[in-house]
Design a protein around this motif. Structure first.
Motif, PDB file in Angstrom:
ATOM      1  N   VAL A 142       0.834  -1.197   0.000  1.00 23.28           N
ATOM      2  CA  VAL A 142       0.000   0.000   0.000  1.00 23.28           C
ATOM      3  C   VAL A 142       0.874   1.254   0.000  1.00 23.28           C
ATOM      4  O   VAL A 142       0.637   2.205  -0.759  1.00 23.28           O
ATOM      5  CB  VAL A 142      -0.954   0.006   1.211  1.00 23.28           C
ATOM      6  N   ASP A 143       1.904   1.266   0.850  1.00 25.95           N
ATOM      7  CA  ASP A 143       2.793   2.436   0.923  1.00 25.95           C
ATOM      8  C   ASP A 143       3.444   2.707  -0.427  1.00 25.95           C
ATOM      9  O   ASP A 143       3.566   3.870  -0.848  1.00 25.95           O
ATOM     10  CB  ASP A 143       3.867   2.218   1.985  1.00 25.95           C
ATOM     11  N   GLN A 144       3.867   1.648  -1.115  1.00 27.18           N
ATOM     12  CA  GLN A 144       4.538   1.848  -2.398  1.00 27.18           C
ATOM     13  C   GLN A 144       3.561   2.363  -3.456  1.00 27.18           C
ATOM     14  O   GLN A 144       3.915   3.233  -4.263  1.00 27.18           O
ATOM     15  CB  GLN A 144       5.171   0.531  -2.870  1.00 27.18           C
ATOM     16  N   LEU A 145       2.341   1.866  -3.443  1.00 27.26           N
ATOM     17  CA  LEU A 145       1.352   2.324  -4.426  1.00 27.26           C
ATOM     18  C   LEU A 145       0.942   3.772  -4.179  1.00 27.26           C
ATOM     19  O   LEU A 145       0.697   4.527  -5.123  1.00 27.26           O
ATOM     20  CB  LEU A 145       0.121   1.407  -4.383  1.00 27.26           C
ATOM     21  N   LEU A 146       0.887   4.158  -2.903  1.00 28.08           N
ATOM     22  CA  LEU A 146       0.487   5.527  -2.592  1.00 28.08           C
ATOM     23  C   LEU A 146       1.580   6.550  -2.907  1.00 28.08           C
ATOM     24  O   LEU A 146       1.341   7.755  -2.778  1.00 28.08           O
ATOM     25  CB  LEU A 146       0.068   5.631  -1.124  1.00 28.08           C
ATOM     26  N   LEU A 203      -6.314   6.571  -7.103  1.00 30.45           N
ATOM     27  CA  LEU A 203      -5.585   6.893  -5.881  1.00 30.45           C
ATOM     28  C   LEU A 203      -5.850   8.338  -5.472  1.00 30.45           C
ATOM     29  O   LEU A 203      -5.614   9.267  -6.243  1.00 30.45           O
ATOM     30  CB  LEU A 203      -4.082   6.670  -6.089  1.00 30.45           C
ATOM     31  N   ARG A 204      -6.338   8.488  -4.268  1.00 37.63           N
ATOM     32  CA  ARG A 204      -6.692   9.809  -3.758  1.00 37.63           C
ATOM     33  C   ARG A 204      -6.650   9.754  -2.236  1.00 37.63           C
ATOM     34  O   ARG A 204      -6.449   8.689  -1.638  1.00 37.63           O
ATOM     35  CB  ARG A 204      -8.093  10.210  -4.229  1.00 37.63           C
ATOM     36  N   GLU A 205      -6.846  10.878  -1.608  1.00 43.77           N
ATOM     37  CA  GLU A 205      -6.852  10.941  -0.158  1.00 43.77           C
ATOM     38  C   GLU A 205      -7.991  10.085   0.396  1.00 43.77           C
ATOM     39  O   GLU A 205      -9.104  10.101  -0.117  1.00 43.77           O
ATOM     40  CB  GLU A 205      -7.016  12.399   0.301  1.00 43.77           C
ATOM     41  N   GLY A 206      -7.703   9.318   1.446  1.00 43.19           N
ATOM     42  CA  GLY A 206      -8.714   8.488   2.070  1.00 43.19           C
ATOM     43  C   GLY A 206      -8.894   7.115   1.450  1.00 43.19           C
ATOM     44  O   GLY A 206      -9.787   6.367   1.852  1.00 43.19           O
ATOM     45  N   ILE A 207      -8.054   6.751   0.466  1.00 40.48           N
ATOM     46  CA  ILE A 207      -8.216   5.487  -0.245  1.00 40.48           C
ATOM     47  C   ILE A 207      -7.450   4.332   0.408  1.00 40.48           C
ATOM     48  O   ILE A 207      -7.601   3.172   0.024  1.00 40.48           O
ATOM     49  CB  ILE A 207      -7.767   5.646  -1.723  1.00 40.48           C
ATOM     50  N   ARG A 208      -6.617   4.607   1.424  1.00 44.21           N
ATOM     51  CA  ARG A 208      -5.727   3.592   1.994  1.00 44.21           C
ATOM     52  C   ARG A 208      -6.474   2.331   2.452  1.00 44.21           C
ATOM     53  O   ARG A 208      -6.058   1.209   2.138  1.00 44.21           O
ATOM     54  CB  ARG A 208      -4.935   4.182   3.161  1.00 44.21           C
TER      55      ARG A 208
END
Length: 379
Positions: free
Chosen positions: A137-141, A207-212
């Motif tokens: 997840v960190d890498q995709l974000l 990918l946007r804010e709040g998508i994690r």
């Protein structure tokens, strides 16, 4: 600290109630004929009292050892620090030990490769890494905001049609067959007999804010259906069949050729352990380590190559190696332990030796300095 060690009334063995002053911070040699009390003064008086005082300072638990250490027969010794003694005894060398193993440096080096080494495939040489969901997840974000992604789970081609029918019943709607999006509920039968790859579409999102949270849940589902392999497709703008693909594995397997990799443990790098040991052969280059043991690298070098370097070169390499951010803290801590020991060996003039040097080939003088370095470096 006093500038000298003052001994009064030493009566150990051959010593006849002698008084003596020895300057500190200097190289002092005790000479005399056989039986004159040289060893009695150096080992049985100075070393014994220094060791006894040091153990006494450690606390109640350590005092249990004092029952085995008698106080030397001496009136007083002033200016004495904790002591180290390297006696003139034959080294306990064996054909299976090396400079690295007898000094303990190899244990730290094995730990360094476990905690900070990069695993590579023994078949094709590609890097192998097992990712956690959080790491994926960190890498995709890190991708630019508003990037569209498709989370995929690669499916086995064996019995694929029955698997797809079951997935459709579970509510999944799409698959990608050889990179082309296809509806599972399509009226026309899926053409999968000649397919080279089939990927289950888990989710499509921007990918946007709040998508994690949603992204993490999709990655978890993809890992479950894809046998711990997750693909993320990034479509090219205005081109449904273009773009690029990222692949992640939650297990130690090569994403390039599919070869599996062993668990990385200290035993994998030991030529005295069944995990890592092999008989000397052309393939191992005399390292006595199996091929998987030599597939873990630091700075492009396996553990056998680093131990074959002269100590001076090993010290230079490790002190200047730039660890990746996620391995930096633990890597530098272990290197500090290794560098401390190698630094002492360098100061004792042993920097021309290599850590893979067999202990049975060391000269008497070299072995004495190695033993001294081991004692000094471990403190």
């Amino acid at each position: 600290m006093a500038a000298k060690i003052v001994i009064k009334g030493a009566r150990v063995h051959n010593l006849k109630n002698i008084d003596l002053e020895i300057p500190r911070d200097q190289f002092v040699v005790i000479t005399g004929v056989s039986g004159s009390g040289k060893s009695s003064l150096a080992f049985d008086t100075l070393y014994a009292e220094g060791r006894r005082r040091y153990l006494e300072s450690l606390g109640a638990d350590a005092r249990q050892l004092l029952q085995q250490i008698e106080k030397p027969d001496v009136d007083s010794i002033d200016g004495l620090s904790p002591t180290i003694a390297i006696q003139q005894k034959p080294g306990l060398a064996s054909p299976r030990s090396t400079l690295g193993t007898i000094t303990g440096v190899y244990d730290f080096l094995r730990l360094l490769f476990v905690r900070a080494g990069q695993l590579t495939c023994v078949e094709c040489g590609h890097e192998i890494k097992a990712y956690s969901i959080e790491q994926i997840v960190d890498q995709l974000l890190l991708l630019p905001a508003q990037t569209r992604v498709i989370v995929l789970a690669p499916l086995a081609l064996t019995a694929a049609r029955a698997r797809l029918e079951e997935l459709a019943r579970q509510g999944f709607a799409r698959v990608m067959v050889d990179g082309r999006m296809t509806e599972l509920a399509s009226k026309s039968p899926l053409d999968i007999e000649n397919a080279s790859r089939i990927d289950l579409v888990i989710d499509r999102m921007m990918l946007r804010e709040g998508i994690r949270k949603r992204l993490a849940e999709s990655i978890e589902i993809a890992g479950r259906h894809g046998d711990q392999i997750i693909k993320v497709r990034i479509p090219a703008e205005n081109d449904a069949d273009g773009g690029r693909e990222m692949a992640f594995s939650q297990k130690f397997v090569c994403l390039n050729c599919g070869a599996s990799a062993p668990e990385i443990t200290p035993g994998l790098f030991s030529f005295n352990s069944p995990e890592g040991a092999t008989v000397p052969c052309p393939e191992c280059g005399g390292s006595r380590l199996k091929k998987p043991s030599r597939a873990v690298l630091i700075g492009g070098h396996d553990i056998a190559e680093i131990t074959a370097m002269p100590i001076a070169a090993t010290l230079e390499f490790l002190n200047h190696y730039p660890f990746a951010e996620e391995r930096k803290i633990i890597g530098e801590k272990i290197v500090d332990q290794i560098a401390g020991r190698l630094g002492v060996m360098t100061r004792l003039g042993l920097d021309y030796l290599s850590l893979d040097r067999s202990s049975v080939t060391l000269s008497g003088g070299e072995f004495q300095r190695v033993r001294l370095a081991t004692q000094m470096g471990s403190g």
